[in-house]
Design a protein around this motif. Structure first.
Motif, short mmCIF file in Angstrom:
data_model
loop_
_atom_site.label_atom_id
_atom_site.label_comp_id
_atom_site.label_asym_id
_atom_site.label_seq_id
_atom_site.Cartn_x
_atom_site.Cartn_y
_atom_site.Cartn_z
N LYS A 97 37.11 33.41 34.22
CA LYS A 97 37.38 34.06 35.52
C LYS A 97 36.63 35.39 35.57
O LYS A 97 37.19 36.45 35.24
CB LYS A 97 38.89 34.26 35.69
CG LYS A 97 39.29 34.77 37.07
CD LYS A 97 40.80 34.75 37.24
CE LYS A 97 41.25 35.44 38.52
NZ LYS A 97 40.61 34.89 39.72
N PRO A 98 35.38 35.35 35.97
CA PRO A 98 34.52 36.54 35.92
C PRO A 98 34.94 37.68 36.85
O PRO A 98 34.40 38.78 36.73
CB PRO A 98 33.14 36.00 36.34
CG PRO A 98 33.22 34.54 36.10
CD PRO A 98 34.63 34.16 36.37
N ASP A 99 35.89 37.44 37.75
CA ASP A 99 36.31 38.50 38.67
C ASP A 99 37.64 39.14 38.28
O ASP A 99 38.26 39.83 39.08
CB ASP A 99 36.39 37.97 40.10
CG ASP A 99 37.43 36.86 40.26
OD1 ASP A 99 37.90 36.33 39.22
OD2 ASP A 99 37.78 36.52 41.41
N LEU A 100 38.07 38.94 37.05
CA LEU A 100 39.33 39.51 36.57
C LEU A 100 39.04 40.93 36.06
O LEU A 100 38.68 41.15 34.90
CB LEU A 100 39.92 38.64 35.47
CG LEU A 100 41.40 38.83 35.12
CD1 LEU A 100 42.29 38.67 36.34
CD2 LEU A 100 41.82 37.84 34.04
N ALA A 101 39.22 41.91 36.94
CA ALA A 101 38.79 43.28 36.66
C ALA A 101 39.44 43.86 35.41
O ALA A 101 38.78 44.54 34.62
CB ALA A 101 39.11 44.18 37.87
#
Length: 292
Positions: A97-101
């Protein structure tokens, strides 16, 4: 200070310097300071890790669900001081999940602790690209810049972090540590100015008083147990207190005393706190600076 957020032993003589090849009678060490029993591992976190591991073995989980579980388990590993296992899980999570800040935030911290400052800056930049309101990315990038010997840039991030909560003494302290690397006199003036917004009822405000010279070290140490109700709170307070005492001695050139205090920070086992994490880095840097 937590990253997202009583039992007192008698005073003792401490000599936590380990073996030395050339001992000197003139070497000064920490003396007469209170100690806490090191915190034991949180058994609830250990049970939670086991449960997350069982869930991750299930075959019917969606990719995003797995990413969240790896992140959750990574945070638990991190809270127990198992940094390598935490980093493995964080890397798994971000691949899924590359958008998990928040994952990038923790990875940035781990890169800082490994002195991989370029990668750390990239991680924190990514956090702010994904979530510009993520205030702790400013703290953590500021700390990375501080240890990466870029204090002017560090002060920009730490100023932004302080602006979001001017009454927080820990934010004031980190900004001061960066500013003093740029201009010590101006840093002291700014510290005094920032102290006016602090909640004097909060214990941490006494850290600022100590640095301003409004409280002696003896007075500071004497009040460490005030308002403490259990062993965990006491260990957490000592973790914080001894880190900033170490930085104070380090700034005065009293390196051996600073080393002793950094070791006392680690002895609390408060792995979740910023001060515990960076006490290890401080000791690594001091060991690197020692003559061969």
């Amino acid at each position: 200070m937590k990253l997202t957020s009583l039992f007192i032993l008698p005073l003792v003589l401490l000599g936590l310097t380990g073996c030395q090849t050339s001992p000197s009678n003139s070497t000064q060490h920490v003396v007469n300071v209170p100690l806490s029993v090191p915190l034991a591992a949180n058994f609830r976190n250990e049970i939670a890790i086991a449960r997350y591991s069982e869930l991750l073995n299930a075959s019917d989980l969606q990719t995003e669900q797995k990413a969240q579980l790896y992140y959750n388990r990574g945070m638990l590993y991190d809270s127990l001081g198992l940094s390598t296992l935490a980093r493995i899980d964080f890397n798994r999570a971000v691949k899924m999940k590359p958008d998990l800040a928040e994952v990038y935030n923790f990875l940035g911290i781990h890169h800082t602790l490994s002195q991989e400052y370029g990668q750390a800056y990239e991680m924190f930049d990514t956090v702010l690209e994904l979530d510009e309101q993520h205030e702790y990315a400013y703290l953590n990038r500021g700390i990375a810049l501080y240890y990466g010997e870029r204090p002017r840039l560090a002060t920009q991030d730490l100023t932004a972090f302080l602006a979001r909560s001017p009454q927080d003494a820990y934010r004031v302290m980190w900004l001061y540590l960066a500013q003093v690397q740029v201009n010590p006199e101006q840093a002291f003036v700014q510290l005094k100015e920032n102290s006016s917004a602090l909640d004097k009822e909060e214990w941490a405000s006494q850290l600022v008083q100590l640095y301003l010279g409004e409280m002696s070290e003896a007075q500071f140490l004497a009040q460490l147990g005030e308002g403490i109700s259990n062993q965990q709170e006491y260990a957490q307070r000592l973790c914080e207190a001894y880190f900033y005492l170490a930085k104070r001695y380090q700034a005065r050139g009293e390196t051996q005393v600073a080393i002793d205090f950094f070791k006392l920070v680690l002895a609390t086992n408060v792995y979740e706190f910023v001060e515990h994490k960076y006490a290890r880095l401080e000791l690594d840097l001091l060991a690197t600076d020692e003559p061969g």
